[in-house]
Design a protein around this motif. Structure first.
Motif, PDB file in Angstrom:
ATOM      1  N   PRO A  96      20.985 -18.041 -42.112  1.00  0.00           N
ATOM      2  CA  PRO A  96      21.499 -18.899 -41.954  1.00  0.00           C
ATOM      3  C   PRO A  96      22.829 -18.667 -40.912  1.00  0.00           C
ATOM      4  O   PRO A  96      22.669 -19.387 -40.207  1.00  0.00           O
ATOM      5  CB  PRO A  96      22.024 -19.443 -43.111  1.00  0.00           C
ATOM      6  CG  PRO A  96      20.777 -19.111 -44.492  1.00  0.00           C
ATOM      7  CD  PRO A  96      20.225 -17.686 -43.708  1.00  0.00           C
ATOM      8  N   GLU A  97      23.134 -17.218 -40.839  1.00  0.00           N
ATOM      9  CA  GLU A  97      24.601 -16.652 -39.993  1.00  0.00           C
ATOM     10  C   GLU A  97      24.076 -17.155 -38.819  1.00  0.00           C
ATOM     11  O   GLU A  97      24.766 -17.421 -37.783  1.00  0.00           O
ATOM     12  CB  GLU A  97      24.825 -15.677 -41.089  1.00  0.00           C
ATOM     13  CG  GLU A  97      25.827 -15.995 -42.183  1.00  0.00           C
ATOM     14  CD  GLU A  97      26.211 -14.293 -42.823  1.00  0.00           C
ATOM     15  OE1 GLU A  97      26.399 -13.533 -42.257  1.00  0.00           O
ATOM     16  OE2 GLU A  97      25.838 -14.040 -44.017  1.00  0.00           O
ATOM     17  N   SER A  98      22.670 -16.202 -38.938  1.00  0.00           N
ATOM     18  CA  SER A  98      22.114 -16.468 -37.118  1.00  0.00           C
ATOM     19  C   SER A  98      22.438 -18.032 -36.910  1.00  0.00           C
ATOM     20  O   SER A  98      22.663 -18.188 -35.655  1.00  0.00           O
ATOM     21  CB  SER A  98      21.200 -15.764 -37.503  1.00  0.00           C
ATOM     22  OG  SER A  98      21.429 -14.096 -37.102  1.00  0.00           O
ATOM     23  N   GLY A  99      21.543 -18.637 -37.497  1.00  0.00           N
ATOM     24  CA  GLY A  99      21.301 -19.895 -37.160  1.00  0.00           C
ATOM     25  C   GLY A  99      22.557 -21.429 -37.332  1.00  0.00           C
ATOM     26  O   GLY A  99      22.330 -21.881 -36.386  1.00  0.00           O
ATOM     27  N   GLN A 100      24.237 -20.219 -37.887  1.00  0.00           N
ATOM     28  CA  GLN A 100      24.920 -21.244 -37.423  1.00  0.00           C
ATOM     29  C   GLN A 100      25.454 -20.640 -35.465  1.00  0.00           C
ATOM     30  O   GLN A 100      26.064 -21.569 -35.200  1.00  0.00           O
ATOM     31  CB  GLN A 100      26.085 -21.055 -38.574  1.00  0.00           C
ATOM     32  CG  GLN A 100      27.244 -21.774 -38.269  1.00  0.00           C
ATOM     33  CD  GLN A 100      28.146 -20.940 -39.692  1.00  0.00           C
ATOM     34  OE1 GLN A 100      28.113 -19.521 -40.058  1.00  0.00           O
ATOM     35  NE2 GLN A 100      29.733 -21.523 -39.495  1.00  0.00           N
TER      36      GLN A 100
END
Length: 128
Positions: free
Chosen positions: A26-30
């Motif tokens: 999710p952090e990379s996705g953000q």
């Protein structure tokens, strides 16, 4: 032939236990989603932009935000039952025109499958 049987068995076991799609980050996705922010927001009760608000999009029927003006093609697909499952999002994020050929989204898609998984993980993390 008999020497290759253990290798074949090991490969089949690996394929059977390997997930079809890796879990995204999710952090990379953000970070990847930041390029989407030119048109989309993801805040609960956030306004629509050039594109619809994507808060809670995973599992939502396509073209279902009443306050957004979708393309005719997207409305047709929503009326036909298109739901933004992870698989449908995966296909759409990779190549929007393959899923909604006459849609109005100008984004060409994400070519990196890991980024697609990361964005889906980010969208899922913002569903609640």
């Amino acid at each position: 032939m008999t020497r290759s049987l253990p290798l074949l068995a090991a490969l089949l076991a690996l394929v059977a236990t390997t997930p079809l799609h890796a879990e995204g980050d999710p952090e990379s996705g953000q970070r990847v989603f930041n390029q989407c922010r030119a048109c989309h927001v993801i805040e609960n009760d956030g306004r629509n932009g050039v594109g619809p608000n994507l808060h809670g999009v995973v599992g939502r029927r396509a073209a279902s935000i009443g306050t957004f003006r979708y393309s005719a093609n997207m409305r047709e697909l929503g009326e036909q039952g298109l739901v933004w499952t992870e698989d449908n999002l995966r296909a759409y994020l990779a190549n929007p025109k393959a899923v909604v050929p006459r849609g109005s989204m100008a984004f060409p898609g994400l070519r990196n499958p890991a980024q697609v998984e990361d964005v889906i993980a980010f969208l899922k993390s913002r569903a609640g």
